[in-house]
Design a protein around this motif. Structure first.
Motif, PDB file in Angstrom:
ATOM      1  N   ALA A  68       0.772  -1.231   0.061  1.00 54.54           N
ATOM      2  CA  ALA A  68       0.082  -0.141  -0.073  1.00 54.54           C
ATOM      3  C   ALA A  68       0.731   1.148   0.144  1.00 54.54           C
ATOM      4  O   ALA A  68       0.608   2.327  -0.763  1.00 54.54           O
ATOM      5  N   MET A  69       2.107   1.366   0.704  1.00 55.80           N
ATOM      6  CA  MET A  69       2.625   2.472   0.870  1.00 55.80           C
ATOM      7  C   MET A  69       3.787   2.494  -0.386  1.00 55.80           C
ATOM      8  O   MET A  69       3.976   3.746  -1.087  1.00 55.80           O
ATOM      9  N   ILE A  70       4.058   1.448  -1.047  1.00 51.52           N
ATOM     10  CA  ILE A  70       4.566   1.622  -2.391  1.00 51.52           C
ATOM     11  C   ILE A  70       3.532   2.223  -3.438  1.00 51.52           C
ATOM     12  O   ILE A  70       3.932   2.833  -4.273  1.00 51.52           O
ATOM     13  N   ALA A  71       2.279   1.582  -3.398  1.00 54.94           N
ATOM     14  CA  ALA A  71       1.451   2.452  -4.366  1.00 54.94           C
ATOM     15  C   ALA A  71       1.017   3.849  -4.169  1.00 54.94           C
ATOM     16  O   ALA A  71       0.306   4.506  -4.743  1.00 54.94           O
ATOM     17  N   GLY A  72       1.494   4.325  -2.817  1.00 55.17           N
ATOM     18  CA  GLY A  72       1.107   5.747  -2.539  1.00 55.17           C
ATOM     19  C   GLY A  72      -0.077   5.942  -1.849  1.00 55.17           C
ATOM     20  O   GLY A  72      -0.556   7.217  -1.926  1.00 55.17           O
ATOM     21  N   HIS A  73      -0.598   4.952  -0.830  1.00 56.46           N
ATOM     22  CA  HIS A  73      -1.900   5.221  -0.179  1.00 56.46           C
ATOM     23  C   HIS A  73      -1.392   5.691   1.218  1.00 56.46           C
ATOM     24  O   HIS A  73      -0.468   5.502   1.671  1.00 56.46           O
ATOM     25  N   ASP A  74      -2.408   6.614   1.645  1.00 54.31           N
ATOM     26  CA  ASP A  74      -2.332   7.013   3.099  1.00 54.31           C
ATOM     27  C   ASP A  74      -2.674   5.614   3.930  1.00 54.31           C
ATOM     28  O   ASP A  74      -3.546   4.912   3.579  1.00 54.31           O
ATOM     29  N   ILE A  75      -2.014   5.527   5.020  1.00 54.16           N
ATOM     30  CA  ILE A  75      -2.020   4.223   5.786  1.00 54.16           C
ATOM     31  C   ILE A  75      -2.599   4.330   7.386  1.00 54.16           C
ATOM     32  O   ILE A  75      -2.073   5.192   7.963  1.00 54.16           O
ATOM     33  N   VAL A  76      -3.450   3.780   7.626  1.00 56.61           N
ATOM     34  CA  VAL A  76      -3.647   3.533   9.088  1.00 56.61           C
ATOM     35  C   VAL A  76      -3.487   2.171   9.752  1.00 56.61           C
ATOM     36  O   VAL A  76      -4.368   1.269   9.261  1.00 56.61           O
ATOM     37  N   GLY A  77      -2.374   1.573  10.054  1.00 55.29           N
ATOM     38  CA  GLY A  77      -1.943   0.375  10.482  1.00 55.29           C
ATOM     39  C   GLY A  77      -2.268   0.248  12.070  1.00 55.29           C
ATOM     40  O   GLY A  77      -1.572   0.851  12.771  1.00 55.29           O
ATOM     41  N   ILE A  78      -2.793  -0.922  12.300  1.00 53.47           N
ATOM     42  CA  ILE A  78      -2.988  -1.261  13.712  1.00 53.47           C
ATOM     43  C   ILE A  78      -2.687  -2.803  13.699  1.00 53.47           C
ATOM     44  O   ILE A  78      -3.489  -3.689  12.923  1.00 53.47           O
ATOM     45  N   ALA A  79      -1.834  -3.069  14.512  1.00 50.65           N
ATOM     46  CA  ALA A  79      -1.253  -4.433  14.812  1.00 50.65           C
ATOM     47  C   ALA A  79      -0.901  -4.605  16.159  1.00 50.65           C
ATOM     48  O   ALA A  79      -0.345  -3.554  16.832  1.00 50.65           O
ATOM     49  N   GLN A  80      -0.538  -5.839  16.781  1.00 46.31           N
ATOM     50  CA  GLN A  80      -0.533  -6.034  17.759  1.00 46.31           C
ATOM     51  C   GLN A  80       1.338  -5.834  18.060  1.00 46.31           C
ATOM     52  O   GLN A  80       1.901  -5.896  17.030  1.00 46.31           O
ATOM     53  N   GLN A 193      -0.340   7.657  20.917  1.00 48.55           N
ATOM     54  CA  GLN A 193       0.518   8.570  21.802  1.00 48.55           C
ATOM     55  C   GLN A 193       0.899   9.769  20.831  1.00 48.55           C
ATOM     56  O   GLN A 193       0.812  10.951  21.607  1.00 48.55           O
ATOM     57  N   MET A 194       1.360   9.716  19.864  1.00 49.47           N
ATOM     58  CA  MET A 194       1.712  11.105  19.087  1.00 49.47           C
ATOM     59  C   MET A 194       0.667  11.945  19.095  1.00 49.47           C
ATOM     60  O   MET A 194       0.786  13.206  18.967  1.00 49.47           O
ATOM     61  N   LEU A 195      -0.643  11.409  18.861  1.00 44.63           N
ATOM     62  CA  LEU A 195      -1.817  12.213  18.784  1.00 44.63           C
ATOM     63  C   LEU A 195      -2.539  12.738  20.002  1.00 44.63           C
ATOM     64  O   LEU A 195      -3.753  13.087  19.852  1.00 44.63           O
ATOM     65  N   ASP A 196      -1.896  12.179  21.102  1.00 46.82           N
ATOM     66  CA  ASP A 196      -2.419  12.638  22.373  1.00 46.82           C
ATOM     67  C   ASP A 196      -2.229  14.340  22.654  1.00 46.82           C
ATOM     68  O   ASP A 196      -1.655  14.660  21.950  1.00 46.82           O
ATOM     69  N   LEU A 197      -2.873  14.641  23.720  1.00 47.81           N
ATOM     70  CA  LEU A 197      -2.892  16.103  23.637  1.00 47.81           C
ATOM     71  C   LEU A 197      -1.624  16.625  24.041  1.00 47.81           C
ATOM     72  O   LEU A 197      -1.122  17.867  23.516  1.00 47.81           O
ATOM     73  N   ILE A 227      -8.741   9.350  19.181  1.00 51.32           N
ATOM     74  CA  ILE A 227      -7.448   9.613  18.415  1.00 51.32           C
ATOM     75  C   ILE A 227      -7.742   9.290  17.087  1.00 51.32           C
ATOM     76  O   ILE A 227      -7.031  10.004  16.173  1.00 51.32           O
ATOM     77  N   ARG A 228      -8.512   8.084  16.715  1.00 50.78           N
ATOM     78  CA  ARG A 228      -8.747   8.040  15.332  1.00 50.78           C
ATOM     79  C   ARG A 228      -9.371   8.970  14.635  1.00 50.78           C
ATOM     80  O   ARG A 228      -9.201   9.339  13.469  1.00 50.78           O
ATOM     81  N   ALA A 229     -10.254   9.847  15.351  1.00 47.32           N
ATOM     82  CA  ALA A 229     -10.967  10.786  14.733  1.00 47.32           C
ATOM     83  C   ALA A 229     -10.214  12.061  14.581  1.00 47.32           C
ATOM     84  O   ALA A 229     -10.065  12.903  13.526  1.00 47.32           O
ATOM     85  N   LEU A 230      -8.959  12.364  15.329  1.00 43.69           N
ATOM     86  CA  LEU A 230      -8.030  13.391  15.163  1.00 43.69           C
ATOM     87  C   LEU A 230      -7.155  12.938  14.089  1.00 43.69           C
ATOM     88  O   LEU A 230      -6.650  13.783  13.451  1.00 43.69           O
ATOM     89  N   ALA A 231      -6.750  11.524  13.906  1.00 41.64           N
ATOM     90  CA  ALA A 231      -6.058  11.253  12.653  1.00 41.64           C
ATOM     91  C   ALA A 231      -6.549  11.609  11.400  1.00 41.64           C
ATOM     92  O   ALA A 231      -5.744  11.899  10.255  1.00 41.64           O
ATOM     93  N   ASP A 232      -7.789  11.784  11.262  1.00 44.29           N
ATOM     94  CA  ASP A 232      -8.334  12.222   9.901  1.00 44.29           C
ATOM     95  C   ASP A 232      -7.953  13.376   9.513  1.00 44.29           C
ATOM     96  O   ASP A 232      -8.053  14.045   8.421  1.00 44.29           O
ATOM     97  N   ASP A 233      -7.678  14.567  10.604  1.00 44.03           N
ATOM     98  CA  ASP A 233      -7.095  15.730  10.266  1.00 44.03           C
ATOM     99  C   ASP A 233      -6.083  15.608   9.025  1.00 44.03           C
ATOM    100  O   ASP A 233      -5.596  16.751   8.556  1.00 44.03           O
ATOM    101  N   PHE A 234      -5.113  14.565   9.180  1.00 44.38           N
ATOM    102  CA  PHE A 234      -3.872  14.588   8.572  1.00 44.38           C
ATOM    103  C   PHE A 234      -3.700  13.566   7.249  1.00 44.38           C
ATOM    104  O   PHE A 234      -2.821  13.482   6.759  1.00 44.38           O
TER     105      PHE A 234
END
Length: 608
Positions: A68-80, A193-197, A227-234
């Motif tokens: 997906a990154m090689i194709a140029g898509h924005d990514i939200v990746g969630i994994a353990q 944590q990066m998108l925390d206050l 936090i997922r809602a704040l991520a949509d701003d970027f």
């Protein structure tokens, strides 16, 4: 132009793909049918480096994010935790750097990776070095706690990949050491944590300095809804790649909880660490001071340990982590700063000496074990004040953590507010000391407070009994008269007059003593100078200093004071500026010259 060169797809195809609604979302492991790294489209030098590290099959998060990154898509990746998220964004970035094949411009970077901790930045830098050893690239780490000089030097020639924490990156942006106008890839690792206050204002300023046309990737093991809602701003129509339920720990971790009182925790911790199956353990506490105390207690019990937290310098943290990785220190005591930045193989146990008050942090803590396909054990010590935290953790993870030993005893106790201490603690001691220091003040306030209380009581009785009725309490009338005098200012003026006269008398006495002391000092210096034959004027003129000093006097027009920095004139105190300390000339010749300078300065002001 830069975006077209960075991505294999054309700019128009990329733009159309990113803005097309209904972009596919990969949500399960079955969605990824790619079984080998050579099927992901990575360059051959990168595949050789991955094979040299011993990896042949990608993890589910890698199989979804890399194409997906090689194709140029924005990514939200969630994994353990421990499933290879770092390689999932490092490998495609190195692939694009290899495709470009030319050095970046000075003071610019092509890809920016933002992390919340220094340890995580160092871990990512190690991954870039390992996977990019066959690719010509320039990368550096910019974090706080280290000297900025080498960082500025590394950024001056231009960077392909910059790994940074937000605070130090902003410092370099303000100084002009780095610019982000040519950055086309930005990755936020541990995005929740990066998108925390705490980080959000800095992240917004950094994102505003980036080009609008860019690839943005956010990866984390937990992603709360807010936090997922704040991520949509970027993000711009991102692909959400989730290979496991959010906030769910890895299944290979054996979890348990032990209920006990707070005073029993230290002895229980030592018993756990002395177990035969403990090879390498991480102990988590909530506070820095608590980490130091636990580490010292373990050391006293004969178990080598080291502490790592925010109060440690960068060199101390690196030294402790290196000893922990080598095995010379088998136990590491850490705060949550290490919950997201420690990637050490062979961690057999994670012990929560204190449960976190944020349930998502628990997932990151226990994720320090069972990494790279191994198994691990996570033990939590829970006292009566932490049972609410335990329920929040079980609600988030959807798992009822098994209880080892006896269950909870007694009722739940609310946790102590932040800053409070138990009886006899430092906080209470400070409060008692402050009360003792303010005892006289409080005693002095008692008559006034008593008078006000009587006045209030009298007013209440007057309301009940009518306006014409006299107050029952005789002190109420006196209090009312005192209030009237205070409002009219009579008592204040009568009290201030003797106080002011006494202060003036004391001030005059102090000034007289000071003047007598200064006079004695001047007389003593004059006698010593005449006795030893120190004629300062002749001595300065003999080596040319006297002429330079005279020219400085003429230029400045002041008494023995050299011109101040910035050509600022000293403040005029009644037409006479006293000499600076160490520059006053109290000899007879110096006093004569002083008078000449004063007359000259006064004549200049009159002419002006």
């Amino acid at each position: 132009m830069i975006t077209r060169q960075l991505f294999s797809a054309s700019f128009h195809d990329l733009k159309r793909c990113r803005h097309r609604p209904g972009l596919p979302h990969a949500t399960t492991e079955e969605s990824f049918n790619l079984k080998h790294f050579n099927e992901l489209g990575l360059a051959e030098p990168i595949l050789r480096a991955v094979s040299a590290e011993g990896y042949t099959n990608p993890t589910p998060i890698q199989a979804g994010v890399i194409p997906a990154m090689i194709a140029g898509h924005d990514i939200v990746g969630i994994a353990q935790t421990g499933t290879g998220k770092t390689a999932s964004f490092v490998l495609p970035i190195l692939h694009k750097v290899h495709e470009i094949g030319r050095p970046p411009r000075p003071k610019s970077c092509r890809a920016l990776i933002l992390t919340p901790t220094r340890e995580l930045s160092a871990q990512i830098a190690d991954g870039i070095k390992a996977y990019g050893k066959n690719v010509r690239h320039h990368a550096t780490v910019v974090v706080g706690g280290a000297r900025p000089g080498p960082q500025v030097k590394a950024m001056a020639r231009g960077l392909d990949i910059l790994v940074a924490t937000p605070g130090r990156l902003e410092d370099h942006m303000r100084s002009g050491a780095i610019r982000l106008d040519e950055t086309t890839v930005v990755v936020l690792d541990e995005a929740d944590q990066m998108l925390d206050l705490g980080f959000m204002p800095a992240i917004r300023r950094i994102m505003a300095a980036l080009p609008k046309e860019r690839l943005t990737a956010l990866l984390s093991a937990t992603m709360p809804k807010q936090i997922r809602a704040l991520a949509d701003d970027f993000l711009n129509n991102p692909m959400e790649i989730s290979v496991a339920p959010a906030s769910k720990p890895i299944e290979r971790i054996e979890q348990s909880v032990r209920h006990m009182s707070k005073g029993e925790k230290r002895a229980a911790l030592v018993d756990i660490l002395k177990g035969k199956d403990v090879e390498r353990a991480i102990i988590f506490t909530r506070t820095k001071h608590g980490a130091n105390k636990v580490s010292q207690y373990i050391e006293d019990a004969g178990i080598p340990s080291g502490a790592i937290h925010g109060n440690k310098s960068q060199s101390q943290r690196e030294k402790t982590l290196l000893a922990f990785r080598k095995g010379s220190v088998p136990v590491l005591v850490a705060t949550d700063i290490a919950a997201r930045g420690i990637d050490v193989d062979g961690v057999s146990h994670v012990v929560n000496f204190e449960l976190p008050n944020i349930p998502e942090v628990y997932v990151h803590r226990i994720g320090r074990t069972a990494r790279a396909g191994n198994t691990g054990i996570a033990i939590s010590l829970c006292d009566e004040t932490e049972r609410g935290y335990l329920r929040d953790i079980e609600k988030l993870t959807g798992i009822v953590i098994p209880v080892e030993g006896e269950g909870p005893k007694g009722p739940d106790v609310a946790p102590e507010p932040r800053g409070q201490r138990s009886a006899g603690g430092r906080r209470n001691g400070q409060q008692q000391a402050s009360k003792s220091r303010g005892g006289r003040r409080s005693e002095a306030r008692k008559p006034r407070e008593a008078g006000e209380a009587d006045a209030q009581q009298a007013r209440g009785q007057r309301r009940e009994g009518g306006e014409g009725r006299k107050p029952r309490n005789a002190n109420a009338g006196e209090a009312r008269e005192q209030n009237n005098r205070r409002n009219n200012g009579e008592r204040r003026r009568s009290d201030e007059r003797p106080r002011r006269e006494a202060g003036e008398g004391r001030g005059q006495e102090r000034s007289d003593r000071t003047e007598r002391g200064n006079r004695n000092d001047r007389n003593g210096r004059n006698e010593r100078n005449e006795r030893h034959g120190r004629n300062e004027r002749s001595a300065r003129r003999s080596d040319g200093e006297g002429q330079q000093r005279d020219r400085r006097f003429e230029a400045s027009g002041e008494n023995g004071a050299s011109p101040r920095r910035g050509n600022k004139k000293p403040r005029n105190r009644g037409g006479v500026v006293p000499p600076r300390k160490g520059e006053g000339d109290t000899s007879s010749a110096g006093l004569a010259r002083m008078l000449q300078n004063i007359e000259r300065s006064q004549s200049k002001r009159e002419n002006a």
